[in-house]
Design an enzyme around this catalytic site. Sequence first.
Site, PDB file in Angstrom:
ATOM      1  N   LYS A   1      -7.738   7.888  -1.298  1.00  0.00           N
ATOM      2  CA  LYS A   1      -9.008   8.348  -0.722  1.00  0.00           C
ATOM      3  C   LYS A   1      -9.555   9.564  -1.484  1.00  0.00           C
ATOM      4  O   LYS A   1      -9.832  10.627  -0.916  1.00  0.00           O
ATOM      5  CB  LYS A   1      -8.846   8.683   0.758  1.00  0.00           C
ATOM      6  CG  LYS A   1      -8.435   7.484   1.611  1.00  0.00           C
ATOM      7  CD  LYS A   1      -8.376   7.856   3.088  1.00  0.00           C
ATOM      8  CE  LYS A   1      -7.967   6.657   3.932  1.00  0.00           C
ATOM      9  NZ  LYS A   1      -6.555   6.302   3.764  1.00  0.00           N
TER      10      LYS A   1
ATOM     11  N   LYS B   1       0.844  -1.195   0.000  1.00  0.00           N
ATOM     12  CA  LYS B   1       0.000   0.000   0.000  1.00  0.00           C
ATOM     13  C   LYS B   1       0.879   1.244   0.000  1.00  0.00           C
ATOM     14  O   LYS B   1       1.834   1.336   0.776  1.00  0.00           O
ATOM     15  CB  LYS B   1      -0.905   0.041   1.235  1.00  0.00           C
ATOM     16  CG  LYS B   1      -1.762   1.318   1.321  1.00  0.00           C
ATOM     17  CD  LYS B   1      -2.618   1.329   2.577  1.00  0.00           C
ATOM     18  CE  LYS B   1      -1.850   1.690   3.823  1.00  0.00           C
ATOM     19  NZ  LYS B   1      -1.513   3.136   3.918  1.00  0.00           N
TER      20      LYS B   1
ATOM     21  N   THR C   1     -10.697   3.912  10.357  1.00  0.00           N
ATOM     22  CA  THR C   1     -10.548   3.118  11.575  1.00  0.00           C
ATOM     23  C   THR C   1      -9.977   3.913  12.736  1.00  0.00           C
ATOM     24  O   THR C   1      -9.919   3.417  13.863  1.00  0.00           O
ATOM     25  CB  THR C   1      -9.656   1.882  11.315  1.00  0.00           C
ATOM     26  OG1 THR C   1      -8.432   2.303  10.713  1.00  0.00           O
ATOM     27  CG2 THR C   1     -10.351   0.897  10.393  1.00  0.00           C
TER      28      THR C   1
ATOM     29  N   ASP D   1      -3.582   4.201  -1.941  1.00  0.00           N
ATOM     30  CA  ASP D   1      -4.545   4.665  -0.941  1.00  0.00           C
ATOM     31  C   ASP D   1      -4.643   6.191  -0.988  1.00  0.00           C
ATOM     32  O   ASP D   1      -4.111   6.893  -0.129  1.00  0.00           O
ATOM     33  CB  ASP D   1      -4.098   4.191   0.443  1.00  0.00           C
ATOM     34  CG  ASP D   1      -5.167   4.419   1.505  1.00  0.00           C
ATOM     35  OD1 ASP D   1      -6.340   4.632   1.136  1.00  0.00           O
ATOM     36  OD2 ASP D   1      -4.832   4.363   2.704  1.00  0.00           O
TER      37      ASP D   1
ATOM     38  N   ASP E   1     -13.820  14.534  -4.816  1.00  0.00           N
ATOM     39  CA  ASP E   1     -13.829  15.829  -5.480  1.00  0.00           C
ATOM     40  C   ASP E   1     -15.068  15.870  -6.362  1.00  0.00           C
ATOM     41  O   ASP E   1     -15.918  14.966  -6.306  1.00  0.00           O
ATOM     42  CB  ASP E   1     -12.546  16.005  -6.318  1.00  0.00           C
ATOM     43  CG  ASP E   1     -12.083  17.463  -6.376  1.00  0.00           C
ATOM     44  OD1 ASP E   1     -12.927  18.310  -6.745  1.00  0.00           O
ATOM     45  OD2 ASP E   1     -10.911  17.736  -6.064  1.00  0.00           O
TER      46      ASP E   1
ATOM     47  N   ARG F   1       2.550  -0.547  10.531  1.00  0.00           N
ATOM     48  CA  ARG F   1       3.530  -0.452  11.613  1.00  0.00           C
ATOM     49  C   ARG F   1       3.986  -1.790  12.192  1.00  0.00           C
ATOM     50  O   ARG F   1       5.180  -1.960  12.469  1.00  0.00           O
ATOM     51  CB  ARG F   1       2.995   0.467  12.716  1.00  0.00           C
ATOM     52  CG  ARG F   1       3.282   1.935  12.447  1.00  0.00           C
ATOM     53  CD  ARG F   1       2.516   2.864  13.373  1.00  0.00           C
ATOM     54  NE  ARG F   1       1.115   2.973  12.980  1.00  0.00           N
ATOM     55  CZ  ARG F   1       0.256   3.822  13.497  1.00  0.00           C
ATOM     56  NH1 ARG F   1       0.650   4.648  14.458  1.00  0.00           N
ATOM     57  NH2 ARG F   1      -0.983   3.882  13.076  1.00  0.00           N
TER      58      ARG F   1
END
Length: 232
Positions: free
Chosen positions: A66, A37, A119, A64, A69, A210
């Site tokens: 997102k 990603k 999340t 990613d 518009d 992470r």
Amino acid sequence: MTETNLASRLIVGLDVPDLRIAQAVVRELDGVVSFYKIGYQLAFAGGLDFARELVAEGKQVFLDMKLLDIDNTVAKGVENIAKMGVTMLTLHAYPKAMRAAVEAARGTPLCLLAVTVLTSMDESDLIEAGYEYDPHTLVLRRAEQALATGMGGIVCSAGEAAAVRKVVGPELAVVTPGIRPAGTEHGDQKRVVTPADAIRAGSSHLVVARPVVAAVDRRAAAQAILAEMAAA
């Protein structure tokens, strides 16, 4: 579940500040992970060209971005992203934006993912932002709208994956970030589950950043997550 199938369902988030680190992560995970990603942080540090390099090497890329518009801007962006050869692209699950994106991606293999509720947000965060729904209700509402507009999948918390799967059926991708192996820190995520629980709930793809990228031994961390997925 075969090892190859598992590897295609684990997406490692390259949430790192520069290409040097991203390249090191990919080198270290070679042969274990094949799906990555790329989000805002790396995208604005050469990550879009790196995405093209990964695609050229046979890797899968989840971009990613997102997107949200006006319809024309979303459509033109999706058209160019489809040409990059990436596998997945996110946009916020607003019906007009989704319809524009679906039309722009028609005829290409690009899987469009509808971001339902981040999340990192809980009910108090949604109230502060002016929403009248709790996270679970809003996720299901947006999943229904994404299905109706022809999107390729949903991004949601793994805690909502089972309910979303009932809404969208077996074919759509259900991609779940906020995955944290047992015993790891949650960081800024509020709605998290373990890899095994996510698979059992019906997630098709798990996004882990992470816990792998920040691990002392990234390869071993990824292998442990894959083993947990296999056990589920």
